[in-house]
Each structure stands twice: as C-alpha cells, then as structure tokens.
Write a protein that holds these residues in place. Structure first.
Motif, PDB file in Angstrom:
ATOM      1  N   LEU A  65       0.810  -1.216   0.000  1.00 17.97           N
ATOM      2  CA  LEU A  65       0.000   0.000   0.000  1.00 17.97           C
ATOM      3  C   LEU A  65       0.847   1.271   0.000  1.00 17.97           C
ATOM      4  CD1 LEU A  65      -2.872  -0.998   2.432  1.00 17.97           C
ATOM      5  CD2 LEU A  65      -2.776  -1.184  -0.060  1.00 17.97           C
ATOM      6  N   VAL A  66       2.050   1.213   0.537  1.00 17.52           N
ATOM      7  CA  VAL A  66       2.890   2.417   0.598  1.00 17.52           C
ATOM      8  C   VAL A  66       3.265   2.899  -0.802  1.00 17.52           C
ATOM      9  CG1 VAL A  66       5.052   3.386   1.454  1.00 17.52           C
ATOM     10  CG2 VAL A  66       3.686   1.877   2.924  1.00 17.52           C
ATOM     11  N   PRO A  67       3.879   2.075  -1.640  1.00 15.34           N
ATOM     12  CA  PRO A  67       4.155   2.561  -2.991  1.00 15.34           C
ATOM     13  C   PRO A  67       2.866   2.787  -3.783  1.00 15.34           C
ATOM     14  CG  PRO A  67       4.776   0.249  -2.797  1.00 15.34           C
ATOM     15  CD  PRO A  67       4.424   0.724  -1.425  1.00 15.34           C
ATOM     16  N   GLY A  68       1.816   2.044  -3.457  1.00 15.42           N
ATOM     17  CA  GLY A  68       0.537   2.252  -4.131  1.00 15.42           C
ATOM     18  C   GLY A  68      -0.005   3.652  -3.889  1.00 15.42           C
ATOM     19  N   MET A  69       0.045   4.103  -2.647  1.00 11.27           N
ATOM     20  CA  MET A  69      -0.443   5.448  -2.333  1.00 11.27           C
ATOM     21  C   MET A  69       0.444   6.523  -2.970  1.00 11.27           C
ATOM     22  SD  MET A  69      -1.975   5.102   1.518  1.00 11.27           S
ATOM     23  CE  MET A  69      -0.588   4.232   2.224  1.00 11.27           C
ATOM     24  N   ALA A  70       1.750   6.288  -2.970  1.00  7.13           N
ATOM     25  CA  ALA A  70       2.659   7.244  -3.620  1.00  7.13           C
ATOM     26  C   ALA A  70       2.370   7.324  -5.114  1.00  7.13           C
ATOM     27  CB  ALA A  70       4.109   6.840  -3.370  1.00  7.13           C
ATOM     28  N   SER A  71       2.091   6.188  -5.711  1.00  4.57           N
ATOM     29  CA  SER A  71       1.783   6.156  -7.141  1.00  4.57           C
ATOM     30  C   SER A  71       0.484   6.898  -7.438  1.00  4.57           C
ATOM     31  CB  SER A  71       1.696   4.702  -7.596  1.00  4.57           C
ATOM     32  OG  SER A  71       1.576   4.618  -8.992  1.00  4.57           O
ATOM     33  N   LEU A  72      -0.510   6.757  -6.570  1.00  5.36           N
ATOM     34  CA  LEU A  72      -1.773   7.476  -6.775  1.00  5.36           C
ATOM     35  C   LEU A  72      -1.599   8.980  -6.596  1.00  5.36           C
ATOM     36  CD1 LEU A  72      -4.232   4.966  -5.120  1.00  5.36           C
ATOM     37  CD2 LEU A  72      -4.028   5.500  -7.557  1.00  5.36           C
ATOM     38  N   ALA A  73      -0.727   9.389  -5.680  1.00  4.21           N
ATOM     39  CA  ALA A  73      -0.429  10.817  -5.530  1.00  4.21           C
ATOM     40  C   ALA A  73       0.284  11.346  -6.775  1.00  4.21           C
ATOM     41  CB  ALA A  73       0.419  11.052  -4.279  1.00  4.21           C
TER      42      ALA A  73
END
Length: 108
Positions: free
Chosen positions: A34-42
């Motif tokens: 979820l950490v890189p996922g959230m960064a990718s969505l930002a």
C-alpha cells in the motif's frame, strides 16, 4: 511534457497504484504494497494537474480514453491476458472520443 505523455504517465501511475491495492486485498500480498501504491496514486493526481487545459473536467474526461487503452496494455503485459477484439475496438472508440474532447475546436 506533451499532453499525451502526461496522460500515459498518469495512467501508468494510477493503474500501478490501484494494482497495489488489488494485490494487497485480492492477491494476499503484504500490506507494505500500500505504501508505494499510495505514492503512485499521488503521482497520478499531480501528473493530471500538469495538463494544459482551461478546465479540470475536460482534462479528466479526455484522460479517461487514455486510461482505458493503458489498462488494456497492463492487462496484456502485466497480467498476461491478451485483450480481445472487443477490448481493442472499445479502446479505439474511447481514444477517438478523448481526442475530440481535448483537441476539438472550441467557440469563444
């Protein structure tokens, strides 16, 4: 950066971010996904803000066609499932529509 490249980068960032959530939730991957996922969505949201247009809604609407085509590319390259003719035809229609929204002549 030209608008088509911004849209492609935004689509890849959005799909990768969403896939991170998919992987965690549906494929039993680590919550660390979820950490890189959230960064990718930002990153996705920031990239869309770079599109040169007077209205956000128009930028988002045109982006939809690119997102659909890129999602099918993801399906093929990452999930190893080749899009069928209906997928490709639908994506083509969406890309034509996106081009009309983004590049169509506007009145005053």
């Amino acid at each position: 950066m030209p608008t088509p490249l911004i849209y492609l980068a935004a689509a890849l960032a959005e799909i990768a971010g969403c896939f991170a959530f998919w992987g965690w939730w549906r494929l039993d991957r680590s919550i660390g996904w979820l950490v890189p996922g959230m960064a990718s969505l930002a990153l996705f949201a920031w990239l869309l803000s770079l599109v040169e247009t007077d209205y956000a809604g128009r930028a988002y609407a045109a982006y939809g066609g690119v997102y659909i085509a890129t999602s099918l590319l993801w399906l093929w390259l990452i999930e190893n499932r080749q899009p069928d003719r209906w997928d490709l035809l639908g994506a083509g229609v969406c890309l034509v529509g996106a081009g009309m929204i983004l590049f169509g002549p506007r009145g005053s």
